[in-house]
Enzyme design. Sequence first.
Site, PDB file in Angstrom:
ATOM      1  CG  HIS A  56       3.063   2.567   1.763  1.00 16.59           C
ATOM      2  ND1 HIS A  56       4.491   2.576   1.373  1.00 16.59           N
ATOM      3  CD2 HIS A  56       3.129   3.619   1.136  1.00 16.59           C
ATOM      4  CE1 HIS A  56       4.399   3.885   0.748  1.00 16.59           C
ATOM      5  NE2 HIS A  56       3.901   4.863   1.000  1.00 16.59           N
ATOM      6  CD  GLU A  94       2.536   6.945   3.368  1.00 12.32           C
ATOM      7  OE1 GLU A  94       3.753   6.852   2.917  1.00 12.32           O
ATOM      8  OE2 GLU A  94       2.018   6.880   1.739  1.00 12.32           O
ATOM      9  CD  GLU A 225       3.354  11.136  -1.724  1.00  7.82           C
ATOM     10  OE1 GLU A 225       2.530  11.428  -0.352  1.00  7.82           O
ATOM     11  OE2 GLU A 225       4.135  10.450  -2.531  1.00  7.82           O
TER      12      GLU A 225
END
Length: 260
Positions: A56, A94, A225
Amino acid sequence: MLLTGCQGGGAAAGTPTSVAPTSASVSAPAASSSSPAPSSTTTTIAARVVVLDPGHNGGNARNPSVINKPVPAGRGQTKPCNTTGTATNAGYSEHAFTWDVTQRVGAKLSAKGIRVVYTRDDDNGVGPCVNERAAIGNRAGAAAVVSIHADGSDSAGAHGFHVAYSNPPLNAAQGQPSISLAQTLRDSLRSGGFAVSNYLGGNGLAPRNDLAGLNLSERPAALIECGNMRDATEAALMSTADGRQRYANAIAAGVLTYLS
Ligand code: ZN
């Protein structure tokens, strides 16, 4: 389907705007020197290129028209260029987490002489798109490409990390080299005291056919993750510098083991 989380069913992503400046210099060592470098160094860890891909970006949420544009995602799929990612319940994002952890991993690898290339050069930009992030790893000739994310599942009790790799593989690098990279990172995170996911994948590993960054990679690639940002315990860990350093130590150790 089985994916809740940070990627909206998509993969690591990005926009075309912010390529890490180092990536441009990665392609070819100067070829004209009359005194060639010792060839033996090309097999050492220090001679390798590692691409680190923080998921991101801080400007994504402000630029929906850019990040929602469909891009090739491999296997005939398209995906949004990039997504905003998730956050802890207290609002720690995040993208900030992945940026910070990635910088910490990169510092440890650079200290070993590894050339580290990042897919973005700050936490304020947009993207790059998922397909461009994969292209950065390919152009760099990376010995390993590691994407770093954190999940956001609201399922009660969901916690733990998992490492995704492309499956079925679309090229040789996505076969055993990527599986080995994923397994090595999984083992290192476990050795670092992190629990494997109790809600995604199996035994800390997740074979995936829908993540663009993995589908499009021509280099050994894995996507971590790190945990569930909606889990109170993991959110607390991710929200502290000490916690992020713990993640980084484990990830860097895994990369070094994989390269050795
Ligand atoms: Zn993510």
